[in-house]
Write a protein that holds these residues in place. Structure first.
Motif, PDB file in Angstrom:
ATOM      1  N   LEU A  54     -14.722   4.843  12.832  1.00  8.33           N
ATOM      2  CA  LEU A  54     -14.320   3.778  11.898  1.00  8.33           C
ATOM      3  C   LEU A  54     -13.313   2.837  12.578  1.00  8.33           C
ATOM      4  O   LEU A  54     -13.400   1.608  12.428  1.00  8.33           O
ATOM      5  CB  LEU A  54     -13.696   4.412  10.658  1.00  8.33           C
ATOM      6  N   PHE A  96     -10.598  -3.240   4.412  1.00 12.71           N
ATOM      7  CA  PHE A  96     -10.285  -1.816   4.622  1.00 12.71           C
ATOM      8  C   PHE A  96      -9.880  -1.148   3.308  1.00 12.71           C
ATOM      9  O   PHE A  96      -9.114  -1.712   2.524  1.00 12.71           O
ATOM     10  CB  PHE A  96      -9.129  -1.660   5.619  1.00 12.71           C
ATOM     11  N   PHE A  98      -8.307   2.613   2.154  1.00  8.81           N
ATOM     12  CA  PHE A  98      -7.696   3.773   2.808  1.00  8.81           C
ATOM     13  C   PHE A  98      -7.762   5.015   1.927  1.00  8.81           C
ATOM     14  O   PHE A  98      -8.003   4.943   0.722  1.00  8.81           O
ATOM     15  CB  PHE A  98      -6.240   3.475   3.140  1.00  8.81           C
ATOM     16  N   GLN A  99      -7.469   6.134   2.609  1.00  3.54           N
ATOM     17  CA  GLN A  99      -7.446   7.439   1.944  1.00  3.54           C
ATOM     18  C   GLN A  99      -6.447   7.434   0.779  1.00  3.54           C
ATOM     19  O   GLN A  99      -6.788   7.762  -0.337  1.00  3.54           O
ATOM     20  CB  GLN A  99      -6.998   8.465   2.994  1.00  3.54           C
ATOM     21  N   ALA A 100      -5.217   7.052   1.093  1.00  3.76           N
ATOM     22  CA  ALA A 100      -4.196   6.952   0.037  1.00  3.76           C
ATOM     23  C   ALA A 100      -3.973   5.457  -0.161  1.00  3.76           C
ATOM     24  O   ALA A 100      -3.283   4.838   0.626  1.00  3.76           O
ATOM     25  CB  ALA A 100      -2.923   7.610   0.499  1.00  3.76           C
ATOM     26  N   ASN A 102      -2.727   2.930   0.057  1.00  2.00           N
ATOM     27  CA  ASN A 102      -1.926   2.085   0.960  1.00  2.00           C
ATOM     28  C   ASN A 102      -1.560   0.738   0.354  1.00  2.00           C
ATOM     29  O   ASN A 102      -1.529  -0.275   1.054  1.00  2.00           O
ATOM     30  CB  ASN A 102      -2.653   1.859   2.291  1.00  2.00           C
ATOM     31  N   ILE A 104       1.042  -1.924  -1.032  1.00  2.00           N
ATOM     32  CA  ILE A 104       2.431  -2.186  -0.650  1.00  2.00           C
ATOM     33  C   ILE A 104       3.293  -1.908  -1.881  1.00  2.00           C
ATOM     34  O   ILE A 104       3.116  -2.554  -2.923  1.00  2.00           O
ATOM     35  CB  ILE A 104       2.572  -3.625  -0.116  1.00  2.00           C
ATOM     36  N   PRO A 105       4.205  -0.938  -1.790  1.00  2.00           N
ATOM     37  CA  PRO A 105       4.881  -0.452  -3.009  1.00  2.00           C
ATOM     38  C   PRO A 105       5.750  -1.499  -3.703  1.00  2.00           C
ATOM     39  O   PRO A 105       5.963  -1.412  -4.900  1.00  2.00           O
ATOM     40  CB  PRO A 105       5.746   0.715  -2.506  1.00  2.00           C
ATOM     41  N   PHE A 106       6.253  -2.481  -2.939  1.00  2.00           N
ATOM     42  CA  PHE A 106       7.138  -3.462  -3.564  1.00  2.00           C
ATOM     43  C   PHE A 106       6.410  -4.700  -4.060  1.00  2.00           C
ATOM     44  O   PHE A 106       7.038  -5.669  -4.473  1.00  2.00           O
ATOM     45  CB  PHE A 106       8.297  -3.844  -2.627  1.00  2.00           C
ATOM     46  N   PHE A 147       3.508  -2.369 -10.737  1.00  2.00           N
ATOM     47  CA  PHE A 147       3.686  -1.940  -9.353  1.00  2.00           C
ATOM     48  C   PHE A 147       2.821  -0.696  -9.113  1.00  2.00           C
ATOM     49  O   PHE A 147       2.492   0.014 -10.069  1.00  2.00           O
ATOM     50  CB  PHE A 147       5.158  -1.630  -9.088  1.00  2.00           C
ATOM     51  N   SER A 149       3.447   2.184  -8.222  1.00  2.00           N
ATOM     52  CA  SER A 149       4.008   3.434  -8.751  1.00  2.00           C
ATOM     53  C   SER A 149       3.677   3.626 -10.231  1.00  2.00           C
ATOM     54  O   SER A 149       3.731   4.749 -10.740  1.00  2.00           O
ATOM     55  CB  SER A 149       5.524   3.447  -8.555  1.00  2.00           C
ATOM     56  N   ARG A 163      -8.248  -5.635  -2.976  1.00  2.00           N
ATOM     57  CA  ARG A 163      -7.612  -6.235  -1.793  1.00  2.00           C
ATOM     58  C   ARG A 163      -8.606  -6.299  -0.633  1.00  2.00           C
ATOM     59  O   ARG A 163      -8.676  -7.292   0.097  1.00  2.00           O
ATOM     60  CB  ARG A 163      -6.390  -5.427  -1.384  1.00  2.00           C
ATOM     61  N   ASP A 175     -11.969   4.617   4.574  1.00  2.00           N
ATOM     62  CA  ASP A 175     -11.600   5.891   5.202  1.00  2.00           C
ATOM     63  C   ASP A 175     -11.219   6.890   4.116  1.00  2.00           C
ATOM     64  O   ASP A 175     -10.148   6.802   3.538  1.00  2.00           O
ATOM     65  CB  ASP A 175     -10.416   5.644   6.150  1.00  2.00           C
TER      66      ASP A 175
END
Lengths: 232, 400
Positions: A54, A96, A98-100, A102, A104-106, A147, A149, A163, A175
């Motif tokens: 990948l 892309f 991702f697994q988690a 990813n 952007i937390p802010f 957000f 979270s 995204r 992934d």
């Protein structure tokens, strides 16, 4: 079908890590093509070379041998350096997941999608309307300003998918997109990817170790010890 | 989209606390500069208030602000006759520490000839000294009220007026009395001491067989007059007539024995270089240390903040973000932190500097220079974070 009609073309792709006696062949002689609108899985156990494959296709890892062509443009070939900006290629042609997630937390959900668009030089207003459109289409219209979270695992992964789709990429690389989700949410995400592959006419390549998640995929490549051992 | 602002907004509490901490540190740096400027202002306050052209002091001394300088008061008459001299005023200086309301009370007492230069630069309340004796003008910082009395030497002195923020070179508030009073306070012996001296002189003279009683009495009167005289001053400040040549006047006075005419510039240099230099170096070094500490703190904060964002940076790189997007995020955060901390520090000192025991002088140039230094520190400090961020591989976004 003419080769240029493929969204992804991988030809004898080999990636070797290390030198001398410590060499490890992560992926060997991988050859396959993925058409636009096709949903393809790379299925294999941990350490089988899925993610290496990948990353090579995703222009993150330069292959040791072999050739990678994305949307008709050669992006990797032995002893050859592309004459264009790989970052730009990633921005414009690749998405892309991702697994988690990813995210952007802010940044809020809408901002997480907008950032990908603004990086690709879209104006703020254009980015905002496109982000709203995407998130609404993924049933996240009520979560725009939340957000990461505050989002559930499934919701966060859908924002990540939004995204990845933001710049209408020709290729989406995922992934282990369901690794952090329960079975039901995982299946929902896979179903969504299948729907998006058809609707957006994007080639979607999903790396997973979970055979339960690949139901309904157009093609599945089995990978073991760095080699594609089968296709179904 | 400004990622730096978004990150700060999300971690607002942490950012504010960090900025306040840094702001307090920068506040100390600002106050150090203010204290240094205050030291200079204090040291030169009496000099500036007198507006003298020449300070006539004891020969081979650096004047009353640096060491003991005693000259006879009556030299003022001779100085006034020097061509080019418009005014010559004798001054007496002494530091006094007494007990007041059970606490040490310290001030700097200046004695000056009434209706001459060297007195209070301004009267902010009450009036100037009008009587030759027992009146005093005190600096506001002494905290005394008009009409209040203070006992010095043998007498009580009444506060008749208040002057502004004038302090001695050691930062003690200044009070003014007439020259005669100041000389009394400084030199006049108490009655027992006077009686003892007279007895001792009489007894010594009585042993001289060759003196007649009349001669002995005459000699005793003269010796007593000299020993009991208080007509000594620390300096005589000279103002020149318009167009008079400073060097010529100095040259004339320096020809006399026992006196040294210091120009105002020389007196300023003695005070500034001699008395303030070490304090300046001390404060300067302290400021540098604090700025280095600030730089280290900013670097650590930015570095750890970058480490916290490794996955975010890797994700941004993976989705094709240019390096400038990531560099701008780190640099802007560092600059914002520095600028906000500077603002907090400045505001803190602005609100509190009048409450400091010693004068704080905030010079715009110093503040601007410190701002530029803070910005430079933030930029340099952010390099460690930027360097780390630029080495992050997009592949780090992959995996769990």
């Amino acid at each position: 079908m003419d080769k240029s009609m493929y969204a992804i073309e991988v030809d004898n792709l080999t990636k070797i890590y290390g030198k001398g006696e410590t060499t490890v062949t992560a992926i060997a002689d991988a050859t396959f093509q993925v058409k636009p609108g096709e949903l393809v899985a790379i299925l294999g156990p941990s350490g089988s070379g899925k993610t290496t494959l990948l990353t090579a296709i995703g222009l993150i890892n330069e292959p040791t041998h072999g050739k990678v062509v994305i949307d008709g443009a050669v992006v990797a070939d032995e002893g050859w350096t592309p004459g264009f900006d790989l970052k730009r290629m990633r921005r414009e042609k690749l998405g892309f997941i991702f697994q988690a997630h990813n995210l952007i937390p802010f940044l809020s959900a809408i901002e997480n999608v907008m950032v990908a668009l603004e990086i690709n030089h879209l104006s703020r207003s254009e980015a905002k309307s496109r982000a709203i459109e995407l998130l609404t289409s993924l049933n996240l219209g009520h979560r725009l300003n939340n957000f990461p979270s505050a989002l559930s695992g499934g919701e966060a992964q859908r924002v990540a998918i939004a995204r990845a789709l933001a710049n209408k990429p020709k290729v989406i690389l995922a992934d282990e997109p369901t690794a952090a989700l329960d079975t039901e949410n995982g299946k929902n995400v896979m179903a969504l990817l299948k729907k998006l592959a058809v609707e957006n006419h994007s080639a979607i390549l999903v790396v997973t170790h979970d055979h339960r998640m690949v139901e309904g995929f157009d093609r599945i490549f089995q990978v073991s010890d760095g080699r594609i051992t089968g296709e179904s | 989209m400004n990622l730096a602002i978004r990150d700060i907004r999300y971690h607002l509490g942490r950012f504010i606390l960090t900025s306040i901490g840094l702001g307090l540190l920068l506040g100390v740096v600002i106050s150090m500069g203010g204290i240094y400027r205050g030291l200079i202002a204090d040291a030169l306050a009496i000099l500036h208030a007198n507006k003298a052209d020449i300070w006539v002091v004891q020969q081979n001394t650096n004047g009353p602000f640096a060491e003991s300088s005693r000259i006879p008061e009556d030299i003022k008459y001779r100085i006034r006759l020097v061509p080019g001299v418009a005014e010559a005023s004798p001054l007496s200086f002494q530091t006094i520490q007494i007990e007041r309301y059970g606490k040490p009370f310290r001030f700097f007492l200046i004695g000056y000839e009434l209706n001459s230069s060297g007195g209070p630069p301004e009267i902010v309340a009450g009036r100037d000294i009008r009587q030759k004796h027992y009146e005093m003008v005190a600096a506001q910082a002494m905290g005394m009220a008009i009409g209040e009395k203070i006992h010095l030497g043998l007498h009580d002195y009444t506060i008749v007026g208040l002057t502004g923020k004038i302090v001695s070179s050691s930062g003690d508030p200044v009070a003014y009395v007439s020259l005669a009073d100041a000389q009394d306070i400084q030199f006049k012996k108490d009655n027992d001491a006077i009686r003892n001296d007279r007895e001792r002189i009489g007894a010594n003279l009585a042993t001289i067989q060759s003196l007649s009683p009349a001669q002995g009495k005459y000699l005793q009167q003269n010796i007593t007059a000299i020993t009991e005289s208080t007509h000594t001053v620390n300096t005589i400040v000279v103002r020149l007539a318009p167009g008079a040549n400073l060097h010529e006047v100095q040259e004339r006075i320096s020809r006399w024995n026992h006196f040294k005419p210091l120009s105002d510039a020389e007196q300023t240099a003695i005070l500034a270089k001699g008395m303030i230099e070490k304090a300046r170096m001390q404060l300067g070094l302290f400021r540098i240390i604090l700025l280095v500490i600030s730089a280290v703190i900013i670097s650590l904060i930015i570095y750890t903040s970058t480490l916290d964002k490794i996955k975010v940076i890797a994700t941004l790189k993976l989705i094709g973000a240019q390096n400038r997007v990531i560099v701008a995020m780190i640099l802007q955060q560092s600059l914002l932190m520095g600028i906000i901390a500077y603002g907090i520090g400045y505001l803190l000192i602005l609100l509190t500097y009048e409450k400091f025991p010693r004068r704080i002088v905030l010079e715009p140039f110093d503040l601007q220079m410190l701002f530029v230094i803070v910005v430079a520190i933030c930029m340099i400090s952010s390099f460690v974070g930027i360097r780390k961020a630029l080495t992050v591989e997009p592949a780090e976004a992959l995996g769990g």
